[in-house]
Design an enzyme around this catalytic site. Structure first.
Site, PDB file in Angstrom:
ATOM      1  N   HIS A 193     -30.924 -89.558  95.780  1.00  0.00           N
ATOM      2  CA  HIS A 193     -30.053 -90.165  94.773  1.00  0.00           C
ATOM      3  C   HIS A 193     -29.363 -91.353  95.425  1.00  0.00           C
ATOM      4  O   HIS A 193     -28.471 -91.181  96.257  1.00  0.00           O
ATOM      5  CB  HIS A 193     -29.051 -89.094  94.311  1.00  0.00           C
ATOM      6  CG  HIS A 193     -28.421 -89.387  92.983  1.00  0.00           C
ATOM      7  ND1 HIS A 193     -29.141 -89.454  91.820  1.00  0.00           N
ATOM      8  CD2 HIS A 193     -27.128 -89.593  92.631  1.00  0.00           C
ATOM      9  CE1 HIS A 193     -28.318 -89.703  90.804  1.00  0.00           C
ATOM     10  NE2 HIS A 193     -27.101 -89.800  91.270  1.00  0.00           N
TER      11      HIS A 193
ATOM     12  N   LYS B 290     -26.931 -93.550  82.895  1.00  0.00           N
ATOM     13  CA  LYS B 290     -26.026 -94.328  83.729  1.00  0.00           C
ATOM     14  C   LYS B 290     -26.827 -94.825  84.918  1.00  0.00           C
ATOM     15  O   LYS B 290     -27.458 -94.025  85.606  1.00  0.00           O
ATOM     16  CB  LYS B 290     -24.843 -93.463  84.181  1.00  0.00           C
ATOM     17  CG  LYS B 290     -23.699 -94.292  84.730  1.00  0.00           C
ATOM     18  CD  LYS B 290     -22.445 -93.464  84.844  1.00  0.00           C
ATOM     19  CE  LYS B 290     -22.336 -92.887  86.242  1.00  0.00           C
ATOM     20  NZ  LYS B 290     -21.029 -92.207  86.430  1.00  0.00           N
TER      21      LYS B 290
ATOM     22  N   LYS C 238     -26.999 -96.456  88.503  1.00  0.00           N
ATOM     23  CA  LYS C 238     -26.195 -96.654  89.701  1.00  0.00           C
ATOM     24  C   LYS C 238     -26.552 -98.006  90.304  1.00  0.00           C
ATOM     25  O   LYS C 238     -27.726 -98.244  90.642  1.00  0.00           O
ATOM     26  CB  LYS C 238     -26.463 -95.531  90.710  1.00  0.00           C
ATOM     27  CG  LYS C 238     -25.937 -94.181  90.248  1.00  0.00           C
ATOM     28  CD  LYS C 238     -24.414 -94.152  90.317  1.00  0.00           C
ATOM     29  CE  LYS C 238     -23.877 -92.738  90.156  1.00  0.00           C
ATOM     30  NZ  LYS C 238     -22.419 -92.694  90.343  1.00  0.00           N
TER      31      LYS C 238
ATOM     32  N   ASP D 146     -22.785 -97.934  86.835  1.00  0.00           N
ATOM     33  CA  ASP D 146     -21.724 -97.500  87.747  1.00  0.00           C
ATOM     34  C   ASP D 146     -21.943 -98.162  89.102  1.00  0.00           C
ATOM     35  O   ASP D 146     -22.923 -97.880  89.786  1.00  0.00           O
ATOM     36  CB  ASP D 146     -21.754 -95.970  87.896  1.00  0.00           C
ATOM     37  CG  ASP D 146     -20.600 -95.442  88.744  1.00  0.00           C
ATOM     38  OD1 ASP D 146     -19.775 -96.251  89.209  1.00  0.00           O
ATOM     39  OD2 ASP D 146     -20.518 -94.210  88.937  1.00  0.00           O
TER      40      ASP D 146
ATOM     41  N   GLU E 246     -18.685 -98.998  85.097  1.00  0.00           N
ATOM     42  CA  GLU E 246     -17.786 -98.078  85.795  1.00  0.00           C
ATOM     43  C   GLU E 246     -17.465 -98.581  87.197  1.00  0.00           C
ATOM     44  O   GLU E 246     -18.363 -98.968  87.937  1.00  0.00           O
ATOM     45  CB  GLU E 246     -18.488 -96.711  85.867  1.00  0.00           C
ATOM     46  CG  GLU E 246     -17.688 -95.618  86.524  1.00  0.00           C
ATOM     47  CD  GLU E 246     -18.390 -94.256  86.404  1.00  0.00           C
ATOM     48  OE1 GLU E 246     -19.268 -94.109  85.518  1.00  0.00           O
ATOM     49  OE2 GLU E 246     -18.056 -93.360  87.182  1.00  0.00           O
TER      50      GLU E 246
ATOM     51  N   ASP F 265     -13.047 -94.914  87.766  1.00  0.00           N
ATOM     52  CA  ASP F 265     -13.408 -93.589  88.287  1.00  0.00           C
ATOM     53  C   ASP F 265     -12.668 -93.363  89.612  1.00  0.00           C
ATOM     54  O   ASP F 265     -11.617 -92.717  89.648  1.00  0.00           O
ATOM     55  CB  ASP F 265     -14.926 -93.463  88.435  1.00  0.00           C
ATOM     56  CG  ASP F 265     -15.349 -92.092  88.970  1.00  0.00           C
ATOM     57  OD1 ASP F 265     -14.495 -91.192  89.048  1.00  0.00           O
ATOM     58  OD2 ASP F 265     -16.533 -91.908  89.319  1.00  0.00           O
TER      59      ASP F 265
ATOM     60  N   LYS G 234     -12.613 -86.036  86.492  1.00  0.00           N
ATOM     61  CA  LYS G 234     -13.325 -85.108  87.382  1.00  0.00           C
ATOM     62  C   LYS G 234     -12.311 -84.117  87.903  1.00  0.00           C
ATOM     63  O   LYS G 234     -11.276 -84.517  88.453  1.00  0.00           O
ATOM     64  CB  LYS G 234     -13.953 -85.847  88.576  1.00  0.00           C
ATOM     65  CG  LYS G 234     -15.128 -86.735  88.210  1.00  0.00           C
ATOM     66  CD  LYS G 234     -15.627 -87.517  89.423  1.00  0.00           C
ATOM     67  CE  LYS G 234     -16.778 -88.423  89.027  1.00  0.00           C
ATOM     68  NZ  LYS G 234     -17.117 -89.373  90.119  1.00  0.00           N
TER      69      LYS G 234
ATOM     70  N   GLU H 222     -21.431 -86.389  82.226  1.00  0.00           N
ATOM     71  CA  GLU H 222     -22.636 -86.497  83.064  1.00  0.00           C
ATOM     72  C   GLU H 222     -22.793 -85.198  83.849  1.00  0.00           C
ATOM     73  O   GLU H 222     -23.042 -85.221  85.043  1.00  0.00           O
ATOM     74  CB  GLU H 222     -22.542 -87.714  84.000  1.00  0.00           C
ATOM     75  CG  GLU H 222     -21.346 -87.667  84.926  1.00  0.00           C
ATOM     76  CD  GLU H 222     -21.194 -88.920  85.790  1.00  0.00           C
ATOM     77  OE1 GLU H 222     -21.537 -90.016  85.313  1.00  0.00           O
ATOM     78  OE2 GLU H 222     -20.723 -88.792  86.927  1.00  0.00           O
TER      79      GLU H 222
HETATM   80 MN    MN Z   1     -18.512 -92.899  89.159  1.00  0.00          MN
END
Ligand code: MN
Length: 370
Positions: A19, A163, A165, A194, A220, A245, A269, A323
């Site tokens: 990832h 989303k 990255k 993001d 984001e 975030d 979160k 997410e």
């Molecule tokens: Mn984030």
């Protein structure tokens, strides 16, 4: 509900594919699980997921374990587990910062209370305002071709939100990725970006303007967590909504963001905000300031996902979905029956407490020898 025992379990679970984010390429998620048992033998569980060490913030699964074992567990034993707010406040006095560690403990208290009362945690938070939560899948794949293939496969499975990255590559490369993805999924699928703090102000402005033709829902955390002024300035200068975030962990952060203006969405979160109480408070600040919310993740197992989901079900300002895809990206899980997905949503959990049951044998398979 006297707390009689607090135990920590460190575990590592690989992800199904690397990832790739601006700050790290993740091969495995590191977990600290906390098991809290009452004198009556009732067991509650909490989880802190860390992205391959102290990469997302200063905390790691190891720091969470040490903080809880040395500075929280000794005084927690003997305390009344029904007093979640009082215990959380005392915990915050005894342990500065370290929100992931405090969140894992607080999560276990909510789990215990729900189980003791025979109700899901969302009932203790005011009840569900929605039956399921729209699910975003994060695209963070090394090869652009593989990324397009993954998006197509997910759309075929019912996913309608992605989303992407960004900021691990030069802007032109990210713009090309987004262009290809928009072309592949068509105009009706939601795309978001993001940057995980990966751009400076000038690069963020350049990138967001170049991405405007691809109709993003939001961008984001384009700049560093400490650059609140920059975040507000960028949000005012572009037509795409901007979400905070990493810049929004505490209620104080949320209030400062609201005062500066510009930003229109806050990512929630549980771990960055020291638990459910702090997260719900941030959602209320967002709403009072005319902002809305999204539930992010740190790639939790079904346990942590279940805890985040309780908030996503109960917090009215969460209008951007979630997410909570951790259980789909991780190579394994730690519960008897994982959280359930269908047609691009994550389904509500109505079992007592957090709504999942830990399988201690399964958990042992991923655990570290300590
Ligand atoms: Mn984030």
């Amino acid at each position: 509900m006297k707390i009689a025992d607090v135990r920590l379990i460190l575990a590592d679970i690989p992800v199904k594919r690397p990832h790739k984010m601006s700050f790290t390429t993740l091969e495995a998620v590191n977990f600290a699980f906390v098991r809290v048992e009452t004198a009556d033998g009732l067991v509650g569980w909490g989880e802190a997921a860390c992205l391959g060490g102290p990469t997302w913030s200063e905390e790691s699964s190891e720091s969470v374990a040490v903080t809880i074992e040395r500075y929280i567990a000794p005084w927690l034993i003997g305390r009344d587990a029904t007093r979640i707010e009082a215990v959380s406040r005392e915990m915050a006095k005894r342990v500065q910062g370290n929100p992931f560690a405090r969140a894992a403990v607080e999560m276990a208290l909510w789990d215990l209370n729900g189980k003791a009362l025979g109700v899901p945690v969302h009932r203790l938070l005011g009840g569900r305002v929605r039956e399921s939560v729209p699910l975003s899948w994060s695209l963070a794949v090394e090869s652009p071709d593989a990324e397009v293939a993954e998006a197509r496969e997910k759309v075929a499975q019912g996913h309608r939100i992605f989303k992407i990255k960004t900021a691990a590559h030069p802007v032109a490369h990210d713009v090309e990725r987004v262009r290809r993805l928009r072309e592949a999924v068509g105009p009706d699928v939601s795309l978001r970006v993001d940057a995980n703090q990966g751009w400076d102000r000038a690069t963020a402005l350049q990138a967001i303007r170049a991405l405007e033709p691809f109709h993003l829902d939001f961008v984001e955390q384009p700049v560093a967590r400490w650059d609140g002024e920059g975040l507000a300035e960028i949000a005012r200068a572009v037509s795409v909504p901007v979400m905070a975030d990493e810049s929004c962990c505490s209620t104080h952060d949320a209030l400062a963001i609201a005062r500066r203006g510009g930003v229109s969405i806050l990512a929630l979160k549980l771990t960055k905000s020291a638990g459910i109480l702090g997260t719900m408070a941030i959602a209320r600040i967002a709403e009072a300031a005319g902002m809305s919310c999204y539930v992010g993740c740190m790639i939790e197992t079904s346990l942590g996902t279940a805890a985040y989901l309780q908030v996503a079900l109960a917090a009215a300002p969460v209008t951007w979905g979630c997410e909570l895809f951790g259980p789909l990206l991780l190579a394994g899980d730690v519960v008897r029956r994982p959280v359930q997905y269908a047609d691009g949503v994550i389904l509500a959990l109505d079992g007592p407490g957090l709504g999942v049951e830990i399988d201690e044998t399964l958990l042992k398979e991923w655990s570290r020898a300590r």
